[in-house]
Scaffold this motif. Structure first.
Motif, PDB file in Angstrom:
ATOM      1  N   ARG A 199       0.735  -1.253   0.021  1.00  0.00           N
ATOM      2  CA  ARG A 199       0.117   0.187  -0.207  1.00  0.00           C
ATOM      3  C   ARG A 199       0.714   1.002  -0.013  1.00  0.00           C
ATOM      4  O   ARG A 199       0.518   2.326  -0.405  1.00  0.00           O
ATOM      5  CB  ARG A 199      -0.853  -0.043   1.249  1.00  0.00           C
ATOM      6  CG  ARG A 199      -2.177  -0.680   1.092  1.00  0.00           C
ATOM      7  CD  ARG A 199      -3.030  -0.700   2.116  1.00  0.00           C
ATOM      8  NE  ARG A 199      -3.713   0.677   2.162  1.00  0.00           N
ATOM      9  CZ  ARG A 199      -4.369   0.819   3.522  1.00  0.00           C
ATOM     10  NH1 ARG A 199      -4.423   0.075   4.452  1.00  0.00           N
ATOM     11  NH2 ARG A 199      -4.682   2.250   3.451  1.00  0.00           N
TER      12      ARG A 199
ATOM     13  N   MET B  14       1.890   1.962  -3.618  1.00  0.00           N
ATOM     14  CA  MET B  14       0.584   2.312  -4.189  1.00  0.00           C
ATOM     15  C   MET B  14       0.586   3.631  -3.770  1.00  0.00           C
ATOM     16  O   MET B  14       0.509   4.782  -5.001  1.00  0.00           O
ATOM     17  CB  MET B  14      -0.361   1.751  -3.932  1.00  0.00           C
ATOM     18  CG  MET B  14      -0.748   0.034  -4.280  1.00  0.00           C
ATOM     19  SD  MET B  14      -1.900  -0.508  -3.585  1.00  0.00           S
ATOM     20  CE  MET B  14      -1.565  -2.242  -3.571  1.00  0.00           C
ATOM     21  N   ALA B  15       0.727   4.139  -2.762  1.00  0.00           N
ATOM     22  CA  ALA B  15       0.481   5.561  -2.239  1.00  0.00           C
ATOM     23  C   ALA B  15       1.758   6.447  -2.849  1.00  0.00           C
ATOM     24  O   ALA B  15       1.407   7.658  -3.300  1.00  0.00           O
ATOM     25  CB  ALA B  15       0.479   5.931  -1.029  1.00  0.00           C
TER      26      ALA B  15
ATOM     27  N   GLN C 129       3.316   5.955  -5.843  1.00  0.00           N
ATOM     28  CA  GLN C 129       2.881   5.929  -7.235  1.00  0.00           C
ATOM     29  C   GLN C 129       1.818   7.043  -7.322  1.00  0.00           C
ATOM     30  O   GLN C 129       1.677   7.637  -8.461  1.00  0.00           O
ATOM     31  CB  GLN C 129       2.624   4.674  -7.885  1.00  0.00           C
ATOM     32  CG  GLN C 129       3.754   4.001  -7.900  1.00  0.00           C
ATOM     33  CD  GLN C 129       3.692   2.415  -8.259  1.00  0.00           C
ATOM     34  OE1 GLN C 129       3.268   2.097  -9.470  1.00  0.00           O
ATOM     35  NE2 GLN C 129       3.688   1.532  -7.130  1.00  0.00           N
ATOM     36  N   ALA C 130       0.587   6.905  -6.595  1.00  0.00           N
ATOM     37  CA  ALA C 130      -0.298   7.812  -6.563  1.00  0.00           C
ATOM     38  C   ALA C 130      -0.035   9.290  -6.452  1.00  0.00           C
ATOM     39  O   ALA C 130      -0.571  10.227  -6.977  1.00  0.00           O
ATOM     40  CB  ALA C 130      -1.288   7.220  -5.589  1.00  0.00           C
TER      41      ALA C 130
ATOM     42  N   ARG D 180       2.882  10.339  -7.026  1.00  0.00           N
ATOM     43  CA  ARG D 180       3.525  10.912  -8.415  1.00  0.00           C
ATOM     44  C   ARG D 180       2.657  11.363  -9.139  1.00  0.00           C
ATOM     45  O   ARG D 180       2.731  12.570  -9.996  1.00  0.00           O
ATOM     46  CB  ARG D 180       4.268   9.821  -8.984  1.00  0.00           C
ATOM     47  CG  ARG D 180       5.164  10.215  -9.903  1.00  0.00           C
ATOM     48  CD  ARG D 180       5.782   9.005 -10.886  1.00  0.00           C
ATOM     49  NE  ARG D 180       4.518   8.253 -11.391  1.00  0.00           N
ATOM     50  CZ  ARG D 180       4.717   6.943 -12.166  1.00  0.00           C
ATOM     51  NH1 ARG D 180       5.780   6.508 -11.717  1.00  0.00           N
ATOM     52  NH2 ARG D 180       3.701   6.496 -12.422  1.00  0.00           N
ATOM     53  N   GLN D 181       1.328  10.692  -9.389  1.00  0.00           N
ATOM     54  CA  GLN D 181       0.352  11.190 -10.154  1.00  0.00           C
ATOM     55  C   GLN D 181      -0.213  12.285  -9.895  1.00  0.00           C
ATOM     56  O   GLN D 181      -0.572  13.340 -10.628  1.00  0.00           O
ATOM     57  CB  GLN D 181      -0.570  10.030 -10.091  1.00  0.00           C
ATOM     58  CG  GLN D 181      -1.738  10.003 -11.286  1.00  0.00           C
ATOM     59  CD  GLN D 181      -1.230  10.012 -12.698  1.00  0.00           C
ATOM     60  OE1 GLN D 181      -1.381  11.101 -13.466  1.00  0.00           O
ATOM     61  NE2 GLN D 181      -0.186   9.104 -12.913  1.00  0.00           N
TER      62      GLN D 181
ATOM     63  N   ARG E 207      -4.922  14.905  -4.857  1.00  0.00           N
ATOM     64  CA  ARG E 207      -5.901  13.866  -4.910  1.00  0.00           C
ATOM     65  C   ARG E 207      -5.845  13.028  -3.690  1.00  0.00           C
ATOM     66  O   ARG E 207      -6.380  12.333  -3.075  1.00  0.00           O
ATOM     67  CB  ARG E 207      -5.604  12.976  -6.256  1.00  0.00           C
ATOM     68  CG  ARG E 207      -7.046  12.707  -6.935  1.00  0.00           C
ATOM     69  CD  ARG E 207      -6.960  12.092  -8.055  1.00  0.00           C
ATOM     70  NE  ARG E 207      -6.725  13.103  -9.199  1.00  0.00           N
ATOM     71  CZ  ARG E 207      -6.532  12.783 -10.294  1.00  0.00           C
ATOM     72  NH1 ARG E 207      -6.342  11.569 -10.661  1.00  0.00           N
ATOM     73  NH2 ARG E 207      -6.270  14.039 -11.176  1.00  0.00           N
ATOM     74  N   LEU E 208      -4.480  12.627  -3.479  1.00  0.00           N
ATOM     75  CA  LEU E 208      -3.826  11.726  -2.508  1.00  0.00           C
ATOM     76  C   LEU E 208      -4.181  12.097  -1.192  1.00  0.00           C
ATOM     77  O   LEU E 208      -4.693  11.594  -0.285  1.00  0.00           O
ATOM     78  CB  LEU E 208      -2.541  11.315  -2.541  1.00  0.00           C
ATOM     79  CG  LEU E 208      -1.979  10.141  -1.723  1.00  0.00           C
ATOM     80  CD1 LEU E 208      -2.620   9.047  -2.393  1.00  0.00           C
ATOM     81  CD2 LEU E 208      -0.579  10.005  -1.725  1.00  0.00           C
ATOM     82  N   ALA E 209      -3.992  13.507  -0.903  1.00  0.00           N
ATOM     83  CA  ALA E 209      -4.239  14.264   0.399  1.00  0.00           C
ATOM     84  C   ALA E 209      -5.753  14.061   0.631  1.00  0.00           C
ATOM     85  O   ALA E 209      -6.286  14.010   1.734  1.00  0.00           O
ATOM     86  CB  ALA E 209      -3.924  15.537   0.232  1.00  0.00           C
TER      87      ALA E 209
ATOM     88  N   VAL F 222      -7.750  11.825  -0.143  1.00  0.00           N
ATOM     89  CA  VAL F 222      -8.358  10.637   0.433  1.00  0.00           C
ATOM     90  C   VAL F 222      -7.578  10.344   1.867  1.00  0.00           C
ATOM     91  O   VAL F 222      -7.689   9.078   2.198  1.00  0.00           O
ATOM     92  CB  VAL F 222      -8.181   9.518  -0.618  1.00  0.00           C
ATOM     93  CG1 VAL F 222      -9.152   9.711  -1.850  1.00  0.00           C
ATOM     94  CG2 VAL F 222      -6.656   9.154  -0.843  1.00  0.00           C
ATOM     95  N   GLY F 223      -7.093  11.279   2.405  1.00  0.00           N
ATOM     96  CA  GLY F 223      -6.341  11.068   3.683  1.00  0.00           C
ATOM     97  C   GLY F 223      -5.094  10.526   3.865  1.00  0.00           C
ATOM     98  O   GLY F 223      -4.484  10.083   4.935  1.00  0.00           O
ATOM     99  N   ILE F 224      -4.319  10.635   2.902  1.00  0.00           N
ATOM    100  CA  ILE F 224      -2.921  10.374   2.832  1.00  0.00           C
ATOM    101  C   ILE F 224      -1.892  11.587   2.481  1.00  0.00           C
ATOM    102  O   ILE F 224      -2.242  12.277   1.812  1.00  0.00           O
ATOM    103  CB  ILE F 224      -2.508   9.058   2.189  1.00  0.00           C
ATOM    104  CG1 ILE F 224      -3.304   7.910   2.218  1.00  0.00           C
ATOM    105  CG2 ILE F 224      -1.061   8.757   1.934  1.00  0.00           C
ATOM    106  CD1 ILE F 224      -3.251   6.874   0.988  1.00  0.00           C
ATOM    107  N   ARG F 225      -0.973  11.741   3.722  1.00  0.00           N
ATOM    108  CA  ARG F 225      -0.296  12.932   3.548  1.00  0.00           C
ATOM    109  C   ARG F 225       1.143  12.593   2.480  1.00  0.00           C
ATOM    110  O   ARG F 225       1.774  11.512   2.887  1.00  0.00           O
ATOM    111  CB  ARG F 225       0.450  13.279   4.833  1.00  0.00           C
ATOM    112  CG  ARG F 225       1.052  14.584   4.983  1.00  0.00           C
ATOM    113  CD  ARG F 225       1.437  14.842   6.310  1.00  0.00           C
ATOM    114  NE  ARG F 225       2.226  16.135   6.187  1.00  0.00           N
ATOM    115  CZ  ARG F 225       3.406  16.478   7.165  1.00  0.00           C
ATOM    116  NH1 ARG F 225       3.525  15.654   8.209  1.00  0.00           N
ATOM    117  NH2 ARG F 225       3.726  17.467   6.995  1.00  0.00           N
TER     118      ARG F 225
END
Lengths: 228, 323
Positions: free
Chosen positions: B193, B196-197, B199-200, B202-203, B207-209, B211-214
């Motif tokens: 995970r 995945m985060a 790579q996310a 990088r994208q 958008r990652l923030a 969904v709750g990921i710093r």
């Protein structure tokens, strides 16, 4: 208890002011819809709630916590699941990876998302950029649900989709409502909105101008605020 | 098995078989060449974690490569004369201890460098990582205790329990094993995970923030891990050449690592291995013909960037998820 409480927020993009005092509440288990014509501040309101554009004044509280100083990831962790406008998946991850990357424990799991959107289940191993628009929308909703939020925010969830896919999405939203999810909904298809919403909030020029039950949102009001 | 996995296995097998055969044929030079490939592949595998998966174009990874090299050199010279290390630590010539120290020091260096650099993006990130690496480079040059500009020679290669590191094949096998372990780790990270985060992020980090990921913490962790792998390669590189030189830290080295990653295939598990094989073989083949061999390397790199953006692995195994 009031889940989300937005009072008197004013948000700017640089020097230009977009919101001039938005008032909005969402109670636990309630579907609230945010309406208004294009450019009236619906998306800006959502961006303000999620911490992506900070309001300059006013107050936003979620389950009693003041959100104004929190970074976006902390706001999401408190339990706001955003389905952004334009189906923003992670194109370089598979469907399964998109779903589990931000998953948090709770009742929403891969299985329950698959039950909600069987089409996604068939495509777990595919990269998100190979999905159709409707499937990407389902994935964006699924990803938000997998964080097991206390409030789901759907920004233009059915925009630009084929009518048959729209029906699927609306059916899923109705199902979420029956399961007791609190939802803040932005959309333009008035009949479906009024069918699912518990309360409506109308924005005009960055301000809340009308609040009430869907049944009270009569044709003359629709004409006046939405130009229908 | 898909084509990429098959190609990876072929690369791993060739890289293992070639020096074994060369050793049997009493050609130690080719064993050393394969060792150089394995070590550069390890260094590039480190960078690939940051650059390939995280999209963090670090132009300062030579600093970690050099730190690893100097740790090996300093330990070797102290162990040689049985002098204790700074802070009264006992000197040892055991590679695992040296690797551990190199990894720790690289992590300690990468933490503040990453924490500061990751507040910027794009060209500023490239420049700030370069600036940090140059600071460390000039520090090494102006440190007379350990050779300064002349570098630090390692009279006797550090040792490894149960193996004779002076034996070219034994030393190759150590480097190969470390490379494979690093690639296995990269593979586990990529499919976790966390990966995945990364790579996310990088994208799209917003958008990652949302969904709750710093993104910052994910990237910093990747940057530190990446530095540790490159540092390990540095320690092995110094042992290979029996020499730790400040040039290991120069910006040319950082550039070389980026070239290796791009040649092999950015964000591909075995991209660094393919890149290192191609690079070292070109260096050997063209370097034998002309001193200006890097002109041809430049042309090849141009070709890869223009026509084969997936690098060697992309060319053979087709497009992957990362494009």
């Amino acid at each position: 208890m009031t889940l989300l409480e937005v009072s008197g927020i004013e948000t700017f993009y640089g020097k230009s002011q977009a919101l001039f005092g938005v008032e909005l509440e969402v109670e636990e288990g309630e579907v609230v819809t945010l309406m208004g014509r294009n450019g009236m501040g619906k998306t800006t309101t959502i961006r303000s709630i999620c911490g992506l554009n900070r309001p300059r004044t006013g107050r936003i509280a979620f389950a009693g916590t003041d959100l104004s100083r929190l970074p976006p990831h902390r706001i999401a962790q408190l339990g706001i699941g955003l389905v952004p406008e334009g189906r923003r998946c992670f194109p370089n991850l598979t469907v399964r990876e998109n779903l589990i990357v931000s998953a948090r424990p709770g009742k929403w799991t891969l299985d329950s998302v698959e039950a909600l959107f069987p089409r996604l289940g068939e495509r777990f191993g595919q990269y998100a950029n190979t999905l159709s628009g409707g499937e990407q929308q389902m994935l964006a909703i699924g990803r938000a649900l997998m964080t097991n939020p206390r409030l789901v925010i759907l920004d233009e969830a059915t925009e630009g989709l084929a009518p048959v896919i729209r029906d699927d999405i609306w059916a899923a939203i109705a199902k979420l409502k029956r399961e007791g999810e609190a939802i803040l909904l932005v959309d333009k298809t008035i009949d479906e909105i009024l069918a699912v919403a518990d309360r409506c909030v109308v924005l005009e020029k960055g301000k809340t101008v009308w609040r009430g039950k869907p049944g009270e949102f009569a044709a003359d009001l629709q004409n006046r605020y939405l130009g229908l | 098995m898909n084509r990429e996995t098959a190609f990876n296995l072929v690369l791993a097998a060739v890289l293992l078989a070639a020096p074994v055969i060369a050793f049997a044929a009493n050609e130690p030079f080719y064993v050393a060449l394969a060792t150089r490939i394995a070590i550069l592949a390890l260094a590039a595998a480190g960078l690939n974690l940051a650059l390939g998966f995280g999209g963090l174009v670090s132009f300062g990874h030579a600093a970690f490569f050099g730190i690893g090299g100097y740790v090996a050199g300093i330990f070797a010279s102290h162990a040689m004369y049985s002098e204790p290390l700074p802070f009264g630590l006992p000197a040892t010539d055991q590679m695992p201890v040296i690797w551990l120290v190199a990894a720790l020091l690289c992590a300690l260096a990468a933490l503040p460098i990453g924490a500061i650099s990751l507040r910027t993006t794009g060209v500023y990130f490239i420049m700030i990582t370069l600036a940090f690496a140059q600071m460390i480079y000039y520090f090494a040059i102006s440190w007379p205790a350990y050779g300064g500009e002349d570098g630090l020679s390692i009279p006797v290669r550090n040792s490894f329990v149960g193996l004779n590191t002076a034996n070219a094949l034994h030393f190759f096998l150590i480097c190969y094993a470390v490379l494979m372990a690093a690639l296995a780790l990269t593979w586990r990270i990529r499919d976790s995970r966390f990966g995945m985060a990364l790579q996310a992020a990088r994208q799209n980090e917003v958008r990652l923030a949302a969904v709750g990921i710093r993104p910052f913490r994910i990237r910093l962790t990747a940057f530190v891990l990446s530095a540790v792998l490159t540092g390990l390669a540095g320690a092995l590189f110094a042992d290979l050449n029996r020499f730790a030189s400040p040039s290991m830290m120069s910006w040319h080295m950082s550039g070389e690592l980026i070239v290796l990653v791009i040649l092999g295939g950015t964000g591909r598990l075995f991209g660094p291995v393919a890149g290192a094989i191609l690079y070292v073989l070109l260096e050997y083949a063209l370097g034998g013909m002309t001193e200006r061999w890097q002109l041809f390397l430049g042309l090849i790199l141009l070709g890869v960037v223009l026509f084969a953006r997936g690098g060697v692995v992309g060319l053979v195994a087709g497009k992957a998820r990362y494009d």
